[in-house]
Design an enzyme around this catalytic site. Structure first.
Site, mmCIF file in Angstrom:
data_model
loop_
_atom_site.group_PDB
_atom_site.id
_atom_site.type_symbol
_atom_site.label_atom_id
_atom_site.label_comp_id
_atom_site.label_asym_id
_atom_site.label_seq_id
_atom_site.Cartn_x
_atom_site.Cartn_y
_atom_site.Cartn_z
ATOM 1 N N TYR A 1 0.852 -1.188 0.000
ATOM 2 C CA TYR A 1 0.000 0.000 0.000
ATOM 3 C C TYR A 1 0.888 1.238 0.000
ATOM 4 C CZ TYR A 1 -3.757 -3.109 1.650
ATOM 5 O OH TYR A 1 -4.668 -4.123 1.790
ATOM 6 N N HIS B 1 -6.789 1.021 -1.853
ATOM 7 C CA HIS B 1 -6.517 -0.399 -2.011
ATOM 8 C C HIS B 1 -5.028 -0.620 -2.300
ATOM 9 C CE1 HIS B 1 -10.694 -1.724 -1.944
ATOM 10 N NE2 HIS B 1 -10.996 -0.691 -2.719
ATOM 11 N N LYS C 1 -4.659 -5.253 -9.737
ATOM 12 C CA LYS C 1 -3.391 -5.059 -9.039
ATOM 13 C C LYS C 1 -2.255 -5.540 -9.930
ATOM 14 C CE LYS C 1 -5.612 -5.875 -4.579
ATOM 15 N NZ LYS C 1 -5.984 -4.472 -4.411
#
Length: 374
Positions: A276, A284, A320
């Protein structure tokens, strides 16, 4: 996120790590008042503010590192996002959520709303907003077709005003609910009408060693730094080897922490870590990290690339990036030579030892022929 919520989070999570610095105010050479602020803050940190320097007690029980003190749990979470509450998703909020659910009042004041309840309320309000917006769009379509009635025109005006007000809001309303005391709730309320704290915070081995080695902030059953290191290594292998799973994982963990990333467990995506920028309350995770090592003599590798491709598809589906970290360990002879050195401090010894490991990153991306064709 509204401006008020953003300022609130910045105030709660203003410290990225559990460290206390003496320099809090800027010193201006031509301003004598700035020197007074510096001296005052220096004295406060070193003499009066001693509570911040107390070590956090960690209990090692059946292979699990536990923190049971409520204040310590709050400190570890708010200053670096360490650990996980065993009865919560991440932040240890079970006690606050239970107090809010049972509507228990302490000292004549209502307890604060737990962050998870705020998230749930925000989700419900977002669903209601979308429903009203869809209804407004349907009415606008009927108006363009000339099929709208006078009642629907009035409804459309009210919906438009409600949606405008909703967009201006920067807070969340958590409505009051009826308190329903269940039979099992009686077991968690003591004689003073307070909720018993049943939750503890579980720390990863890499987190415990990082807090002890880098900041000297924890005390694990009165173990020295070297004894803690051996105990962490023995969770994966009875012998202390250069390519021990704990050491390799810790090297990657320390590497990213030193770069300013907030590192959390990535087990829910089948990886070792999540990265993060600031922490879970703000955004997120952007990266999923798998720690990899090739050592055929020790039986490590080759990896199953079918599983790696499957992980990449899962990680891509949640938007991601998949990062593979390759850790190159020193030889066992070099490792033993440094680890068995007894004439230097443990901290200096581990600094020399960990400097022998080499880290390289690879960003893994799936090639899609239909999207990358010229």
């Amino acid at each position: 996120m509204g401006k008020k919520n953003s300022r609130l989070l910045n105030r709660i999570y203003q410290k990225p790590l559990p460290i206390d610095v003496a320099v809090k105010y800027a010193v201006i050479l031509t301003n004598p008042f700035s020197w007074l602020g510096y001296v005052w803050n220096l004295l406060r940190v070193n003499f009066w503010d001693t509570v911040n320097f107390n070590k956090i007690d960690v209990v090692y029980d059946n292979g699990v590192f536990k923190v049971v003190d409520t204040d310590s749990m709050v400190k570890l979470w708010r200053e670096g996002f360490f650990g996980k509450g065993i009865l919560s998703r991440s932040e240890p909020t079970w006690h606050a959520r239970t107090v809010a659910r049972l509507n228990i009042v302490n000292d004549g004041k209502q307890n604060n709303i737990a962050m998870e309840d705020v998230t749930k309320s925000r989700r419900f309000e977002r669903i209601e907003f979308k429903r009203q917006r869809q209804r407004l769009q349907d009415l606008q379509l009927k108006q363009r077709k000339g099929l709208i009635t006078d009642e629907e025109v009035t409804e459309m005006a009210k919906l438009d005003e409600q949606l405008v007000e909703f967009r201006k809001k920067d807070f969340i309303n958590v409505g009051e609910t009826e308190v329903q005391i269940r039979d099992e709730d009686a077991d968690i309320i003591d004689d003073e009408e307070s909720v018993v704290q049943l939750e503890y915070m579980q720390l990863q081995a890499v987190e415990v060693f990082f807090l002890q080695f880098a900041f000297n902030k924890t005390s694990v059953d009165s173990l020295s730094l070297k004894q803690l290191f051996i105990r962490c290594c023995q969770q994966h292998d009875s012998s202390i080897k250069a390519n021990n799973k704990f050491i390799v994982n810790y090297v990657a963990y320390h590497y990213f922490r030193s770069k300013g990333w907030c590192v959390r467990s990535g087990i829910k995506f089948g990886t070792d870590y999540l990265l993060y920028k600031r922490g879970p309350p703000f955004s997120h995770a952007e990266f999923c990290v798998s720690v990899m090592q090739d050592d055929y003599e020790q039986g490590i590798g080759p990896y199953d690339w079918f599983q790696i491709c499957a992980k990449a598809r899962v990680i891509g589906s949640v938007k991601k990036n998949f990062v593979q970290i390759y850790v190159e360990a020193p030889s066992q002879v070099e490792f033993d030579k440094i680890f068995t050195t007894s004439d230097i401090d443990d901290g200096l010894m581990f600094k020399q030892l960990l400097s022998k490991y080499r880290v390289s990153e690879v960003l893994y991306k799936r090639w899609n022929p239909s999207r990358t064709r010229d």
